[in-house]
Write a protein that holds these residues in place. Structure first.
Motif, short mmCIF file in Angstrom:
data_model
loop_
_atom_site.label_atom_id
_atom_site.label_comp_id
_atom_site.label_asym_id
_atom_site.label_seq_id
_atom_site.Cartn_x
_atom_site.Cartn_y
_atom_site.Cartn_z
N LEU A 130 9.17 -12.85 19.98
CA LEU A 130 10.57 -12.75 20.39
C LEU A 130 10.88 -14.03 21.16
N LEU A 131 11.73 -14.87 20.58
CA LEU A 131 11.97 -16.20 21.12
C LEU A 131 13.36 -16.29 21.74
N ARG A 132 13.41 -16.42 23.07
CA ARG A 132 14.65 -16.63 23.83
C ARG A 132 15.74 -15.63 23.49
N ASP A 133 15.34 -14.42 23.14
CA ASP A 133 16.29 -13.35 22.82
C ASP A 133 17.22 -13.73 21.66
N GLU A 134 16.74 -14.64 20.81
CA GLU A 134 17.54 -15.12 19.69
C GLU A 134 16.85 -14.97 18.34
N PHE A 135 15.53 -14.88 18.38
CA PHE A 135 14.76 -14.88 17.13
C PHE A 135 13.56 -13.96 17.30
N ALA A 136 13.32 -13.12 16.31
CA ALA A 136 12.16 -12.22 16.34
C ALA A 136 11.47 -12.23 14.99
N SER A 137 10.14 -12.17 14.99
CA SER A 137 9.41 -12.11 13.73
C SER A 137 8.12 -11.32 13.90
N ASP A 138 7.72 -10.65 12.82
CA ASP A 138 6.44 -9.97 12.74
C ASP A 138 5.81 -10.36 11.41
N SER A 139 4.50 -10.45 11.38
CA SER A 139 3.80 -10.91 10.18
C SER A 139 3.27 -9.73 9.36
N LEU A 140 3.37 -9.86 8.05
CA LEU A 140 2.80 -8.89 7.12
C LEU A 140 1.39 -9.38 6.74
N ILE A 141 0.40 -8.56 7.04
CA ILE A 141 -0.99 -8.96 6.82
C ILE A 141 -1.63 -8.10 5.73
N ILE A 142 -2.09 -8.75 4.67
CA ILE A 142 -2.83 -8.08 3.60
C ILE A 142 -4.14 -8.83 3.40
N THR A 143 -5.28 -8.13 3.52
CA THR A 143 -6.57 -8.78 3.26
C THR A 143 -7.24 -8.15 2.05
N ARG A 144 -8.12 -8.90 1.43
CA ARG A 144 -8.86 -8.36 0.29
C ARG A 144 -9.71 -7.16 0.72
N LYS A 145 -10.44 -7.31 1.82
CA LYS A 145 -11.30 -6.22 2.27
C LYS A 145 -10.50 -4.95 2.54
N GLY A 146 -9.39 -5.09 3.28
CA GLY A 146 -8.59 -3.92 3.62
C GLY A 146 -8.01 -3.24 2.40
N THR A 147 -7.54 -4.04 1.43
CA THR A 147 -6.96 -3.46 0.23
C THR A 147 -8.03 -2.87 -0.68
N GLU A 148 -9.15 -3.53 -0.80
CA GLU A 148 -10.23 -3.00 -1.65
C GLU A 148 -10.67 -1.62 -1.19
N ARG A 149 -10.87 -1.47 0.09
CA ARG A 149 -11.42 -0.19 0.55
C ARG A 149 -10.41 0.95 0.45
N VAL A 150 -9.13 0.67 0.70
CA VAL A 150 -8.16 1.75 0.58
C VAL A 150 -7.89 2.07 -0.89
N ALA A 151 -7.92 1.05 -1.76
CA ALA A 151 -7.78 1.31 -3.19
C ALA A 151 -8.95 2.12 -3.72
N LYS A 152 -10.15 1.77 -3.30
CA LYS A 152 -11.34 2.53 -3.71
C LYS A 152 -11.23 3.98 -3.25
N PHE A 153 -10.75 4.18 -2.02
CA PHE A 153 -10.54 5.54 -1.50
C PHE A 153 -9.58 6.31 -2.41
#
Length: 363
Positions: A147-170
């Motif tokens: 949150l930058l000077r009450d003018e700009f906000a951002s959040d990042s979308l994180i996708i990893t191979r490990k995280g996706t592999e294990r939930v897909a396998k599940f």
């Protein structure tokens, strides 16, 4: 049951204590007194007000050590951190990340006797499971956005191979265990994403494709997150297992719950390789807390998931059967209108619902 199981039990806030106590009563009836040991633990928004800790370390240590976690609900209006985020949600979020509970499992199943807003599917035509990746995606930015000077906000979308592999396998492994989609009986995993727009979601889909190569007996399907909101209303019987990134899974699982009677009867499990937490999908409903008005059904059905998970993990057919008996008892109570909770149009109190289920178990 082949052993006595230790259950880390956090009642939490609002209606949490009521639905937790109700569920413990049902579990004792199904598993026999002493089959489960409930270790009552502190945690939640109200505990934060008293102690400054939403999840005390001794509670976390018990959750890590014991066989499973049963949670009522957490959160109270106005109890927030300085940045405005809710304190109550932080309880299971901390458990989720510290215990690596990467698969959020949300069964979407129309129970006997429950009126669905989807009239064409009222005779048992809805029965699928949403698997939401639980530790990455957009929510990985929790507490780390800008949150930058009450003018700009951002959040990042994180996708990893490990995280996706294990939930897909599940998800693919779960599809192998189920009986297939209601419409055609096919074992199917639907990948929910926005691969047509964002590289992160295209990567999520590609990794799911890679995992699918080891599951040639399970069909793979794809749906964009906006389109699937239509499909879940128009043809829910097509779906068997859906796997999605964290935020998309969060949204579509609540939509699915609305098609089968609402959050008050919707269970959930947060599952990792070693640990698992189970709670109703609803919130703490402080407006009706302490009035014996809450429905315990979602928490009871979450406990069914807990028993089945314990049964799978420990090779214990007895505890799995206890879960099956509870689900059947809930179904009979609702189908025969023995007791109907208020959120489904009835007048049954939390106590009356609990007693009705216990009576069916004892019959």
């Amino acid at each position: 049951m082949s052993k006595k199981y230790q259950i880390a039990t956090i009642e939490g806030d609002g209606i949490g204590p009521e639905v937790t106590q109700a569920t413990m009563q049902v579990l004792d009836e199904a598993c026999g007194k002493g089959g489960l040991h409930f270790e009552m633990l502190d945690g939640g928004a109200n505990h934060y007000v008293k102690s400054g800790h939403v999840l005390p370390e001794d509670t976390f240590d018990a959750c890590r050590r014991m066989d499973a976690i049963l949670h009522g609900a957490a959160g109270m209006p106005g109890i927030v951190y300085p940045d405005g985020t809710e304190v109550g949600n932080d309880l299971h979020l901390r458990l989720r990340f510290r215990l690596d509970l990467y698969a959020n499992v949300r069964p979407i199943k129309l129970l006997p006797g429950v009126l669905s807003p989807l009239r064409a599917f009222e005779n048992g035509g809805i029965d699928y499971v949403i698997i939401r990746e639980n530790t990455e995606g957009l929510y990985a930015s929790r507490g780390a956005g800008v949150l930058l000077r009450d003018e700009f906000a951002s959040d990042s979308l994180i996708i990893t191979r490990k995280g996706t592999e294990r939930v897909a396998k599940f998800a693919f492994e779960l599809a192998r265990k189920r009986r297939g989609a209601q419409a055609d009986g096919k074992a199917r995993v639907t990948v929910c994403d926005k691969a047509n727009i964002l590289r992160a979601y295209a990567f999520f889909r590609a990794v799911c494709d890679d995992v699918h190569r080891d599951f040639s007996d399970v069909e793979i399907d794809y749906a964009y997150a906006d389109a699937i909101t239509v499909h879940l209303l128009k043809r829910p019987d097509f779906y068997d297992v859906i796997v999605a990134e964290n935020m998309f899974g969060d949204i579509i699982s609540d939509l699915g719950a609305a098609t089968v009677g609402g959050m008050g009867i919707s269970p959930s499990g947060e599952i990792g390789d070693q640990h698992a937490l189970f709670q109703g999908a609803h919130g703490s409903a402080p407006d009706i807390a302490g009035q014996n008005l809450a429905s315990p059904v979602a928490t009871i059905l979450s406990a069914v998931m807990m028993l089945r998970w314990l049964g799978d993990k420990h090779g214990d057919a007895g505890i799995t059967q206890a879960g099956d008996r509870i689900e059947a008892a809930v179904g009979k109570v609702l189908a025969e209108k023995i007791a109907v909770p208020r959120d489904l149009g009835g007048q049954a109190s939390c106590t009356e619902m609990t007693e009705a289920v216990c009576k069916e178990l004892a019959a």
